[in-house]
Scaffold this motif. Structure first.
Motif, PDB file in Angstrom:
ATOM      1  N   TYR A   1     -12.896  66.963 -33.969  1.00  0.00           N
ATOM      2  CA  TYR A   1     -13.423  66.112 -33.085  1.00  0.00           C
ATOM      3  C   TYR A   1     -13.213  66.703 -31.584  1.00  0.00           C
ATOM      4  O   TYR A   1     -12.425  67.462 -31.323  1.00  0.00           O
ATOM      5  CB  TYR A   1     -12.457  64.870 -33.117  1.00  0.00           C
ATOM      6  CG  TYR A   1     -12.628  64.046 -34.492  1.00  0.00           C
ATOM      7  CD1 TYR A   1     -13.685  63.123 -34.504  1.00  0.00           C
ATOM      8  CD2 TYR A   1     -11.860  64.110 -35.553  1.00  0.00           C
ATOM      9  CE1 TYR A   1     -13.895  62.323 -35.456  1.00  0.00           C
ATOM     10  CE2 TYR A   1     -11.751  63.672 -36.575  1.00  0.00           C
ATOM     11  CZ  TYR A   1     -13.005  62.564 -36.619  1.00  0.00           C
ATOM     12  OH  TYR A   1     -13.375  61.998 -37.857  1.00  0.00           O
ATOM     13  N   THR A   2     -14.268  66.342 -30.894  1.00  0.00           N
ATOM     14  CA  THR A   2     -14.473  67.098 -29.583  1.00  0.00           C
ATOM     15  C   THR A   2     -14.590  65.706 -28.565  1.00  0.00           C
ATOM     16  O   THR A   2     -15.068  64.673 -29.167  1.00  0.00           O
ATOM     17  CB  THR A   2     -15.509  67.821 -29.270  1.00  0.00           C
ATOM     18  OG1 THR A   2     -16.786  67.215 -29.560  1.00  0.00           O
ATOM     19  CG2 THR A   2     -15.392  69.053 -30.229  1.00  0.00           C
ATOM     20  N   PRO A   3     -14.492  65.733 -27.290  1.00  0.00           N
ATOM     21  CA  PRO A   3     -14.905  64.876 -26.409  1.00  0.00           C
ATOM     22  C   PRO A   3     -16.430  64.156 -26.737  1.00  0.00           C
ATOM     23  O   PRO A   3     -16.521  63.110 -26.905  1.00  0.00           O
ATOM     24  CB  PRO A   3     -14.781  65.384 -24.924  1.00  0.00           C
ATOM     25  CG  PRO A   3     -13.790  66.328 -25.172  1.00  0.00           C
ATOM     26  CD  PRO A   3     -13.946  66.848 -26.556  1.00  0.00           C
ATOM     27  N   HIS A   4     -17.398  65.389 -26.766  1.00  0.00           N
ATOM     28  CA  HIS A   4     -18.829  64.754 -26.769  1.00  0.00           C
ATOM     29  C   HIS A   4     -18.750  64.105 -28.074  1.00  0.00           C
ATOM     30  O   HIS A   4     -19.517  63.088 -28.226  1.00  0.00           O
ATOM     31  CB  HIS A   4     -19.659  65.589 -26.881  1.00  0.00           C
ATOM     32  CG  HIS A   4     -19.792  66.019 -25.264  1.00  0.00           C
ATOM     33  ND1 HIS A   4     -20.606  65.471 -24.572  1.00  0.00           N
ATOM     34  CD2 HIS A   4     -19.682  67.341 -24.634  1.00  0.00           C
ATOM     35  CE1 HIS A   4     -20.725  66.174 -23.216  1.00  0.00           C
ATOM     36  NE2 HIS A   4     -19.917  67.300 -23.242  1.00  0.00           N
ATOM     37  N   LYS A   5     -18.260  64.549 -29.010  1.00  0.00           N
ATOM     38  CA  LYS A   5     -18.447  63.801 -30.545  1.00  0.00           C
ATOM     39  C   LYS A   5     -17.771  62.537 -30.671  1.00  0.00           C
ATOM     40  O   LYS A   5     -18.266  61.697 -31.166  1.00  0.00           O
ATOM     41  CB  LYS A   5     -17.671  64.740 -31.618  1.00  0.00           C
ATOM     42  CG  LYS A   5     -17.969  64.111 -33.046  1.00  0.00           C
ATOM     43  CD  LYS A   5     -17.207  65.471 -34.101  1.00  0.00           C
ATOM     44  CE  LYS A   5     -17.610  65.015 -35.640  1.00  0.00           C
ATOM     45  NZ  LYS A   5     -17.125  66.007 -36.378  1.00  0.00           N
ATOM     46  N   ALA A   6     -16.813  62.392 -30.128  1.00  0.00           N
ATOM     47  CA  ALA A   6     -15.919  60.996 -29.954  1.00  0.00           C
ATOM     48  C   ALA A   6     -16.995  59.907 -29.275  1.00  0.00           C
ATOM     49  O   ALA A   6     -17.315  58.843 -29.597  1.00  0.00           O
ATOM     50  CB  ALA A   6     -14.597  60.950 -29.110  1.00  0.00           C
TER      51      ALA A   6
ATOM     52  N   TYR B   1     -10.499  55.328 -33.503  1.00  0.00           N
ATOM     53  CA  TYR B   1     -10.282  56.412 -34.134  1.00  0.00           C
ATOM     54  C   TYR B   1     -10.645  57.594 -33.711  1.00  0.00           C
ATOM     55  O   TYR B   1     -10.100  58.553 -33.459  1.00  0.00           O
ATOM     56  CB  TYR B   1     -10.725  55.976 -35.289  1.00  0.00           C
ATOM     57  CG  TYR B   1     -10.420  57.382 -36.468  1.00  0.00           C
ATOM     58  CD1 TYR B   1      -9.250  57.684 -37.084  1.00  0.00           C
ATOM     59  CD2 TYR B   1     -11.552  58.286 -36.537  1.00  0.00           C
ATOM     60  CE1 TYR B   1      -9.095  58.617 -37.869  1.00  0.00           C
ATOM     61  CE2 TYR B   1     -11.288  59.349 -37.381  1.00  0.00           C
ATOM     62  CZ  TYR B   1     -10.021  59.703 -37.979  1.00  0.00           C
ATOM     63  OH  TYR B   1      -9.882  60.738 -38.667  1.00  0.00           O
ATOM     64  N   TYR B   2     -12.175  57.818 -33.126  1.00  0.00           N
ATOM     65  CA  TYR B   2     -12.783  58.934 -32.453  1.00  0.00           C
ATOM     66  C   TYR B   2     -11.939  59.299 -31.218  1.00  0.00           C
ATOM     67  O   TYR B   2     -11.769  60.633 -31.222  1.00  0.00           O
ATOM     68  CB  TYR B   2     -14.190  58.637 -32.395  1.00  0.00           C
ATOM     69  CG  TYR B   2     -14.809  58.047 -34.003  1.00  0.00           C
ATOM     70  CD1 TYR B   2     -14.844  59.121 -34.948  1.00  0.00           C
ATOM     71  CD2 TYR B   2     -15.468  56.803 -33.958  1.00  0.00           C
ATOM     72  CE1 TYR B   2     -15.513  58.598 -36.100  1.00  0.00           C
ATOM     73  CE2 TYR B   2     -16.021  56.620 -34.950  1.00  0.00           C
ATOM     74  CZ  TYR B   2     -15.889  57.240 -36.236  1.00  0.00           C
ATOM     75  OH  TYR B   2     -16.701  57.068 -37.428  1.00  0.00           O
ATOM     76  N   ALA B   3     -12.018  58.453 -30.412  1.00  0.00           N
ATOM     77  CA  ALA B   3     -11.306  58.716 -29.152  1.00  0.00           C
ATOM     78  C   ALA B   3      -9.978  59.069 -29.268  1.00  0.00           C
ATOM     79  O   ALA B   3      -9.547  60.172 -28.702  1.00  0.00           O
ATOM     80  CB  ALA B   3     -11.413  57.533 -28.104  1.00  0.00           C
ATOM     81  N   ASP B   4      -8.902  58.296 -29.990  1.00  0.00           N
ATOM     82  CA  ASP B   4      -7.748  58.758 -30.245  1.00  0.00           C
ATOM     83  C   ASP B   4      -7.567  60.142 -31.145  1.00  0.00           C
ATOM     84  O   ASP B   4      -6.676  60.712 -30.976  1.00  0.00           O
ATOM     85  CB  ASP B   4      -7.023  57.641 -31.343  1.00  0.00           C
ATOM     86  CG  ASP B   4      -6.876  56.233 -30.400  1.00  0.00           C
ATOM     87  OD1 ASP B   4      -6.785  56.333 -29.359  1.00  0.00           O
ATOM     88  OD2 ASP B   4      -6.708  55.251 -31.312  1.00  0.00           O
TER      89      ASP B   4
END
Length: 153
Positions: A43-48, A144-147
């Protein structure tokens, strides 16, 4: 988030989820370029941001199709299985501005649509799948993605 998704209105559930994601994203301009490894995925910022936006778009299209009496289009996202080259790019202040604009607008579209539905439409929604109230609760899982990226302050 301010209210628990079980007790919040459906629109408040969606907007609170986006607020939570954007609060974390505000710290991501400090990202060191190292993807987070969570549950066998990267996970990366852009992916989140991509995954939250895709989730909102996918289920919005589902809801609108069902309200129009159509079959929702099948989902062909690669989802979090892949990490693209774009996902690995630095997360700049301009990227944060873009994410704020994109996610805030999507949250407002959701809130406006959900608030226009009656309780009966929210709970006994047309077509197959979750009720629209349950769909809003499901969207809350996008945190979930951001966390996974977390607070980088």
């Amino acid at each position: 988030m301010n209210e628990h998704p079980q007790t919040a209105t459906p629109s408040a559930t969606v907007t609170a989820m986006v607020d939570h994601v954007l609060a974390l994203a505000a710290t991501w301009t400090r990202w060191n370029g190292e993807p987070a490894h969570v549950d066998d995925r990267l996970y990366t910022p852009h992916k989140a941001i991509r995954r939250v936006a895709d989730h909102l778009v996918d289920h919005l299209a589902e809801m609108e199709a069902r309200l129009a009496g159509e079959q929702p289009q099948p989902d062909h996202w690669h989802a979090s299985l892949i990490t693209t080259e774009a996902d690995l790019a630095p997360f700049t202040p301009q990227d944060l501005d873009e994410a704020r604009s994109r996610l805030t607008r999507l949250a407002r579209v959701w809130a406006n649509r959900l608030d226009a539905l009656t309780d009966e439409q929210l709970d006994d929604s047309p077509g197959e799948g979750w009720s629209f109230r349950e769909l809003a609760r499901h969207l809350n899982e996008s945190v979930y993605y951001a966390d996974a990226v977390g607070d980088l302050s």
